[in-house]
Motif scaffolding. Structure first.
Motif, PDB file in Angstrom:
ATOM      1  N   ARG A 103      52.801  24.736 -21.905  1.00 56.23           N
ATOM      2  CA  ARG A 103      53.125  25.276 -20.615  1.00 56.23           C
ATOM      3  C   ARG A 103      52.066  26.281 -20.238  1.00 56.23           C
ATOM      4  O   ARG A 103      52.266  27.332 -20.552  1.00 56.23           O
ATOM      5  CB  ARG A 103      54.523  25.648 -20.329  1.00 56.23           C
ATOM      6  CG  ARG A 103      55.376  24.544 -20.496  1.00 56.23           C
ATOM      7  CD  ARG A 103      56.911  24.814 -19.855  1.00 56.23           C
ATOM      8  NE  ARG A 103      57.802  23.736 -19.828  1.00 56.23           N
ATOM      9  CZ  ARG A 103      58.860  23.691 -19.652  1.00 56.23           C
ATOM     10  NH1 ARG A 103      59.226  24.559 -18.837  1.00 56.23           N
ATOM     11  NH2 ARG A 103      59.626  22.586 -19.953  1.00 56.23           N
ATOM     12  N   ARG A 106      53.289  29.525 -18.887  1.00 57.19           N
ATOM     13  CA  ARG A 106      54.439  30.512 -19.415  1.00 57.19           C
ATOM     14  C   ARG A 106      53.827  31.362 -20.752  1.00 57.19           C
ATOM     15  O   ARG A 106      52.920  30.800 -21.306  1.00 57.19           O
ATOM     16  CB  ARG A 106      55.433  29.523 -20.076  1.00 57.19           C
ATOM     17  CG  ARG A 106      56.112  28.546 -18.973  1.00 57.19           C
ATOM     18  CD  ARG A 106      57.144  29.460 -18.179  1.00 57.19           C
ATOM     19  NE  ARG A 106      57.905  28.638 -17.404  1.00 57.19           N
ATOM     20  CZ  ARG A 106      58.909  28.080 -17.622  1.00 57.19           C
ATOM     21  NH1 ARG A 106      59.413  28.056 -18.857  1.00 57.19           N
ATOM     22  NH2 ARG A 106      59.517  27.522 -16.427  1.00 57.19           N
ATOM     23  N   GLY A 109      53.374  30.179 -24.256  1.00 57.08           N
ATOM     24  CA  GLY A 109      52.302  28.966 -24.640  1.00 57.08           C
ATOM     25  C   GLY A 109      51.060  29.374 -25.249  1.00 57.08           C
ATOM     26  O   GLY A 109      50.146  28.577 -25.687  1.00 57.08           O
TER      27      GLY A 109
END
Length: 123
Positions: A103, A106, A109
């Motif tokens: 992601r 995020r 990640g």
């Protein structure tokens, strides 16, 4: 592998700063690279990201239209041009990199992180 962020400082509201993040130890032109920030008392939040070769860029709603993200020609240095800064932009800014973050927005990640550079915006 190292990501070195720089360019932070003290600026008045309405001013501009440009952050840099120099990557070494990997061919970061093949990596997603991103900026996150942590304001006092808050969790780390997404600011902006760039896909490999900067084909696509992402921005948080809070900085869209004021910040731009770019890389140098080799793709190993990431920049964040911040314009029209306001006091809510005060934070430690971190650069991050990952081959393929699950992601993009995020923190989890990203495998590689720089140490951060402090941006303080005064009113």
């Amino acid at each position: 592998v190292q990501l070195q962020a720089s360019g932070g400082g003290l600026v008045q509201a309405g001013g501009s700063l440009r952050l840099s993040c120099a990557g070494s130890g990997r061919t970061f032109s093949d990596y997603f690279m991103a900026w996150f920030r942590r304001a006092p008392g808050k969790e780390r939040e997404f600011v902006a990201a760039s896909t490999p070769r900067s084909n696509i860029t992402y921005f948080s709603d809070s900085v869209k239209g004021r910040f731009t993200i770019s890389r140098d020609g080799a793709g190993n240095t990431l920049y964040l041009q911040m314009n029209n800064l306001n006091t809510e932009d005060t934070a430690i800014y971190y650069c991050a990199a990952d081959v393929s973050p699950a992601r993009v927005r995020r923190p989890a990640g990203y495998d590689y992180w720089g140490k951060g550079t402090l941006v303080t915006v005064s009113s």
